[in-house]
Scaffold this motif. Structure first.
Motif, PDB file in Angstrom:
ATOM      1  N   PRO A 100      43.715  33.790  42.948  1.00 33.01           N
ATOM      2  CA  PRO A 100      44.245  32.462  43.529  1.00 33.01           C
ATOM      3  C   PRO A 100      45.268  31.946  42.711  1.00 33.01           C
ATOM      4  O   PRO A 100      45.116  31.781  41.566  1.00 33.01           O
ATOM      5  N   TRP A 142      31.765  32.910  43.530  1.00 30.99           N
ATOM      6  CA  TRP A 142      33.091  32.164  43.011  1.00 30.99           C
ATOM      7  C   TRP A 142      34.023  33.096  42.434  1.00 30.99           C
ATOM      8  O   TRP A 142      33.411  34.189  41.981  1.00 30.99           O
ATOM      9  N   THR A 143      35.134  32.641  42.327  1.00 29.93           N
ATOM     10  CA  THR A 143      36.148  33.571  41.424  1.00 29.93           C
ATOM     11  C   THR A 143      36.075  33.340  39.964  1.00 29.93           C
ATOM     12  O   THR A 143      35.949  32.259  39.391  1.00 29.93           O
ATOM     13  N   PRO A 170      36.218  38.731  41.786  1.00 25.73           N
ATOM     14  CA  PRO A 170      36.454  40.299  42.104  1.00 25.73           C
ATOM     15  C   PRO A 170      38.062  40.414  41.985  1.00 25.73           C
ATOM     16  O   PRO A 170      38.901  39.400  41.962  1.00 25.73           O
ATOM     17  N   SER A 171      38.308  41.675  41.797  1.00 25.43           N
ATOM     18  CA  SER A 171      39.777  41.983  41.111  1.00 25.43           C
ATOM     19  C   SER A 171      40.721  41.634  42.345  1.00 25.43           C
ATOM     20  O   SER A 171      41.839  41.373  42.235  1.00 25.43           O
ATOM     21  N   ASP A 172      40.309  41.300  43.650  1.00 27.24           N
ATOM     22  CA  ASP A 172      41.324  41.115  44.470  1.00 27.24           C
ATOM     23  C   ASP A 172      41.542  39.513  45.131  1.00 27.24           C
ATOM     24  O   ASP A 172      41.759  39.092  45.991  1.00 27.24           O
ATOM     25  N   SER A 173      40.785  38.767  43.893  1.00 22.83           N
ATOM     26  CA  SER A 173      40.645  37.314  44.316  1.00 22.83           C
ATOM     27  C   SER A 173      41.534  36.476  43.653  1.00 22.83           C
ATOM     28  O   SER A 173      41.180  35.346  43.371  1.00 22.83           O
ATOM     29  N   ILE A 214      36.202  27.980  40.471  1.00 24.36           N
ATOM     30  CA  ILE A 214      36.920  29.423  39.667  1.00 24.36           C
ATOM     31  C   ILE A 214      36.223  28.949  38.034  1.00 24.36           C
ATOM     32  O   ILE A 214      36.304  27.925  37.401  1.00 24.36           O
ATOM     33  N   TRP A 248      41.039  38.948  36.940  1.00 26.76           N
ATOM     34  CA  TRP A 248      40.182  38.482  38.086  1.00 26.76           C
ATOM     35  C   TRP A 248      38.813  39.265  38.502  1.00 26.76           C
ATOM     36  O   TRP A 248      39.179  40.360  38.688  1.00 26.76           O
TER      37      TRP A 248
END
Length: 173
Positions: A47, A113-114, A42-45, A91, A40
């Motif tokens: 969903p 956006w992710t 950013p890496s912390d995203s 996404i 993902w």
């Protein structure tokens, strides 16, 4: 020169890139996106679709090297800017069979956006993606309400986004 441009544009519109012959997800619940090896940005995203019920979710599949996908990304940026405050979640999924981590990181840097690098193309296969770009719109109940190329019918897609966001806002249209 203008005639050549028009012929080129017409050829693009009938190209299999815009084909609508994929297995339809409309009316059903789509599979989750992330699989083994997914990354993902950013890496912390990361969903989960199940956690996004109650929001309108737009998933766009593409490649970093695809010119049509880059055009679709411009539309995605406009929709995120226009609808982001109304419960619209975007996404972007990049097919890991063709795109590498570096190219996805470059393509998504600074984007609001992710994005997902789909290692091995697992999500693309599970979602029945056969051409790029392909987009899927998911309603507040988690059901697919629109599927196809975001470039072939952008006005229909935008109307579908508006209609679903009106449902979030309490407008029954």
């Amino acid at each position: 020169m203008n005639r050549a441009i028009l012929l080129f544009a017409a050829a693009i519109l009938v190209h299999p890139l815009f084909a609508q012959d994929r297995e339809s997800l409309i009316g059903g619940s789509p599979p989750e996106l992330a699989g083994e090896g997914a990354r993902w940005f950013p890496s912390d995203s990361a969903p989960r679709l199940a956690d996004l019920h109650g929001r309108v979710v737009y998933v766009q599949f593409g490649l970093t090297s695809c010119a049509a996908c880059q055009s679709a990304r411009a539309g995605l940026a406009r929709w995120v800017e226009t609808f982001g405050q109304r419960g619209f979640v975007a996404i972007e999924v990049f097919d890991g069979r063709a795109d590498g981590e570096w190219s996805v990181e470059e393509a998504t840097r600074g984007r609001p956006w992710t994005a997902l690098l789909d290692a091995g193309g697992r999500a693309c296969l599970a979602w029945g993606v056969r051409s790029f770009p392909t987009a899927v719109l998911i309603d507040v109940e988690g059901k697919v309400v629109w599927q196809g190329s975001p470039l072939s019918r952008p006005a229909d897609l935008e109307a579908s986004i508006e209609r679903e966001l009106d449902r979030v806002d309490g407008d029954p249209h």
